[in-house]
Design a protein around this motif. Structure first.
Motif, PDB file in Angstrom:
ATOM      1  N   GLU A   1      43.941  16.016  48.420  1.00 49.49           N
ATOM      2  CA  GLU A   1      45.376  15.771  48.422  1.00 49.49           C
ATOM      3  C   GLU A   1      45.843  16.760  49.481  1.00 49.49           C
ATOM      4  N   ALA A   2      45.139  18.095  49.557  1.00 49.07           N
ATOM      5  CA  ALA A   2      45.908  19.273  50.279  1.00 49.07           C
ATOM      6  C   ALA A   2      45.095  19.632  51.176  1.00 49.07           C
ATOM      7  N   PRO A   3      44.734  18.957  52.314  1.00 48.79           N
ATOM      8  CA  PRO A   3      44.192  19.275  53.585  1.00 48.79           C
ATOM      9  C   PRO A   3      44.502  20.492  54.034  1.00 48.79           C
ATOM     10  N   GLY A   4      43.248  21.618  54.239  1.00 46.57           N
ATOM     11  CA  GLY A   4      43.481  22.660  54.633  1.00 46.57           C
ATOM     12  C   GLY A   4      43.832  23.711  53.539  1.00 46.57           C
ATOM     13  N   VAL A   5      43.394  23.255  52.129  1.00 46.27           N
ATOM     14  CA  VAL A   5      43.529  24.320  50.927  1.00 46.27           C
ATOM     15  C   VAL A   5      42.638  25.152  51.249  1.00 46.27           C
ATOM     16  N   THR A   6      42.663  26.481  50.826  1.00 46.84           N
ATOM     17  CA  THR A   6      41.635  27.631  50.753  1.00 46.84           C
ATOM     18  C   THR A   6      41.591  28.197  49.264  1.00 46.84           C
ATOM     19  N   GLY A   7      40.658  28.725  49.086  1.00 51.03           N
ATOM     20  CA  GLY A   7      40.356  29.281  47.690  1.00 51.03           C
ATOM     21  C   GLY A   7      39.695  28.356  46.990  1.00 51.03           C
ATOM     22  N   LEU A   8      39.180  27.120  47.025  1.00 48.36           N
ATOM     23  CA  LEU A   8      38.521  26.589  45.983  1.00 48.36           C
ATOM     24  C   LEU A   8      37.416  27.086  45.565  1.00 48.36           C
ATOM     25  N   GLU A   9      36.854  27.839  46.489  1.00 50.30           N
ATOM     26  CA  GLU A   9      35.613  28.701  46.054  1.00 50.30           C
ATOM     27  C   GLU A   9      35.953  29.688  44.760  1.00 50.30           C
ATOM     28  N   THR A  10      37.205  30.064  44.691  1.00 48.93           N
ATOM     29  CA  THR A  10      37.370  31.110  43.739  1.00 48.93           C
ATOM     30  C   THR A  10      37.413  30.376  42.314  1.00 48.93           C
ATOM     31  N   LEU A  11      37.699  29.296  42.012  1.00 42.65           N
ATOM     32  CA  LEU A  11      37.643  28.487  40.900  1.00 42.65           C
ATOM     33  C   LEU A  11      36.633  28.890  39.815  1.00 42.65           C
ATOM     34  N   ARG A  12      36.498  29.660  38.915  1.00 41.23           N
ATOM     35  CA  ARG A  12      35.563  30.101  38.006  1.00 41.23           C
ATOM     36  C   ARG A  12      35.723  29.580  36.578  1.00 41.23           C
ATOM     37  N   ARG A  13      34.494  29.179  36.083  1.00 42.23           N
ATOM     38  CA  ARG A  13      34.649  28.691  34.822  1.00 42.23           C
ATOM     39  C   ARG A  13      35.118  29.698  33.782  1.00 42.23           C
ATOM     40  N   GLN A  14      35.651  29.339  32.666  1.00 42.72           N
ATOM     41  CA  GLN A  14      36.119  30.502  31.702  1.00 42.72           C
ATOM     42  C   GLN A  14      35.831  30.039  30.330  1.00 42.72           C
ATOM     43  N   MET A  15      35.886  30.913  29.354  1.00 43.81           N
ATOM     44  CA  MET A  15      35.705  30.706  28.241  1.00 43.81           C
ATOM     45  C   MET A  15      36.577  31.325  27.002  1.00 43.81           C
ATOM     46  N   HIS A  16      36.593  30.798  25.625  1.00 41.06           N
ATOM     47  CA  HIS A  16      37.331  31.431  25.009  1.00 41.06           C
ATOM     48  C   HIS A  16      36.685  32.441  24.253  1.00 41.06           C
ATOM     49  N   VAL A  17      37.346  33.635  23.854  1.00 41.13           N
ATOM     50  CA  VAL A  17      36.821  34.663  22.984  1.00 41.13           C
ATOM     51  C   VAL A  17      37.685  34.813  21.865  1.00 41.13           C
ATOM     52  N   CYS A  18      37.478  34.597  20.711  1.00 40.42           N
ATOM     53  CA  CYS A  18      38.362  34.473  19.506  1.00 40.42           C
ATOM     54  C   CYS A  18      38.435  36.108  19.144  1.00 40.42           C
ATOM     55  N   SER A  19      39.830  36.470  18.715  1.00 42.62           N
ATOM     56  CA  SER A  19      40.119  37.453  18.116  1.00 42.62           C
ATOM     57  C   SER A  19      40.914  37.223  16.724  1.00 42.62           C
ATOM     58  N   PRO A  20      40.335  36.562  15.573  1.00 44.60           N
ATOM     59  CA  PRO A  20      40.984  36.282  14.400  1.00 44.60           C
ATOM     60  C   PRO A  20      42.165  37.329  13.980  1.00 44.60           C
ATOM     61  N   GLY A  21      43.105  36.707  13.822  1.00 47.45           N
ATOM     62  CA  GLY A  21      44.292  37.692  13.237  1.00 47.45           C
ATOM     63  C   GLY A  21      45.070  38.409  14.456  1.00 47.45           C
ATOM     64  N   ALA A  22      44.668  38.125  15.566  1.00 43.09           N
ATOM     65  CA  ALA A  22      44.954  38.834  16.697  1.00 43.09           C
ATOM     66  C   ALA A  22      46.379  37.875  17.402  1.00 43.09           C
ATOM     67  N   THR A  23      47.454  38.193  18.077  1.00 41.70           N
ATOM     68  CA  THR A  23      48.106  37.392  18.689  1.00 41.70           C
ATOM     69  C   THR A  23      48.304  37.555  20.265  1.00 41.70           C
ATOM     70  N   PRO A  24      47.591  36.475  21.118  1.00 43.71           N
ATOM     71  CA  PRO A  24      47.169  35.252  20.601  1.00 43.71           C
ATOM     72  C   PRO A  24      45.823  35.470  20.112  1.00 43.71           C
ATOM     73  N   PRO A  25      45.464  34.570  19.390  1.00 40.37           N
ATOM     74  CA  PRO A  25      43.883  34.376  18.630  1.00 40.37           C
ATOM     75  C   PRO A  25      42.795  34.411  19.342  1.00 40.37           C
ATOM     76  N   ALA A  26      43.261  34.077  20.571  1.00 41.09           N
ATOM     77  CA  ALA A  26      41.930  33.896  21.890  1.00 41.09           C
ATOM     78  C   ALA A  26      42.321  34.096  23.003  1.00 41.09           C
ATOM     79  N   ARG A  27      41.398  34.438  23.688  1.00 40.33           N
ATOM     80  CA  ARG A  27      41.820  34.690  25.274  1.00 40.33           C
ATOM     81  C   ARG A  27      40.677  34.432  26.246  1.00 40.33           C
ATOM     82  N   LEU A  28      41.057  33.996  27.268  1.00 39.37           N
ATOM     83  CA  LEU A  28      40.015  33.354  28.263  1.00 39.37           C
ATOM     84  C   LEU A  28      39.231  34.593  29.135  1.00 39.37           C
TER      85      LEU A  28
END
Length: 257
Positions: free
Chosen positions: A104-131
């Motif tokens: 959809e976007a010929p010539g796009v760069t940076g696709l290799e920077t997409l890195r998988r994330q996961m949630h780490v929870c901190s119960p009682g904190a705001t927000p309660p989880a972070r990536l």
């Protein structure tokens, strides 16, 4: 407040403005999918033909080879029914996303920077989880076993990256997951605001007959009839460029759980 709802509410927020030709987007996605299948089939036929012609030209008439044993033939022809692992699914989804964005976007760069994330929870904190960047060694223990983010971790995937299209560079957060219709902890819905804001009220529930698309200044969200949820936004809730690009990516038929 539910951990999963807290995490996604920031991206749903006020119902975004939409002026979308959903049929056109779906048709474009289906055309792209057909094109890929035809190209793959054609490529296979061409390679087979070239191989056959090469064999004939080098060796003359090709003598029939020994037939495969019955057991071996069955093994070759029977497709694998092994279930996809979460890591395999994450990799497949990433490859689909990268291919759709590049299409959809010929010539796009940076696709290799997409890195998988996961949630780490901190119960009682705001927000309660972070990536944080995905870490297989700590993935299962990153959130308490009795939390929604732990229970739903195997069917929800997130990536962070930085893309450049047409001289414009932006950070993006991309999420692909299952639409949570029922809360495992007993609450009736994880995301009641989704049903209120999608066209038709309940179009986001798995089994609905149509693709539901929402697009605004901060987020693009697509809910598919099979229950696949796609959304993309800026990690810091800044204005999201390339709205039409993200709509086309979201409705790509290849993007599904």
């Amino acid at each position: 407040m539910n951990d999963y709802r807290d995490t996604l509410d920031e991206y749903v927020g006020t119902a975004p403005r939409t002026a979308i030709d959903i049929d056109d987007l779906v048709h474009r996605g289906r055309r792209a999918e057909r094109g890929r299948r035809i190209a793959a089939a054609s490529g296979g036929l061409v390679l087979s033909a070239v191989a056959a012609l090469s064999a004939v030209s080098l060796l003359g008439a090709v003598a029939p080879g020994p037939g495969l044993p019955v057991a071996a033939s069955a093994a070759v022809s029977t497709p694998s029914t092994r279930a996809e692992t979460p890591d395999e699914r994450a990799q497949r989804l990433l490859e689909v996303l990268q291919a759709a964005i590049a299409r959809e976007a010929p010539g796009v760069t940076g696709l290799e920077t997409l890195r998988r994330q996961m949630h780490v929870c901190s119960p009682g904190a705001t927000p309660p989880a972070r990536l944080v960047p995905y870490d297989a060694a700590t993935f299962d223990a990153a959130c308490p076993a009795d939390s929604a983010l732990h229970r739903l971790r195997l069917e929800n995937f997130d990536w962070l990256g930085q893309l450049t299209v047409g001289g414009v560079t932006t950070a993006v957060r991309i999420h692909v997951g299952a639409v949570p219709a029922e809360d495992p902890s007993g609450e009736p819905e994880l995301m009641p605001e989704l049903g209120r804001k999608l066209p038709g009220g309940g179009a986001g529930v798995p089994g609905a007959p149509a693709v539901a698309v929402m697009a605004g200044d901060l987020v693009v969200q697509v809910v598919k009839p099979d229950g696949t949820l796609f959304f993309v936004g800026h990690p810091e809730k800044r204005t999201l460029p390339w709205t039409e690009l993200w709509q086309a990516v979201g409705v790509d038929p290849a993007l599904h759980l």
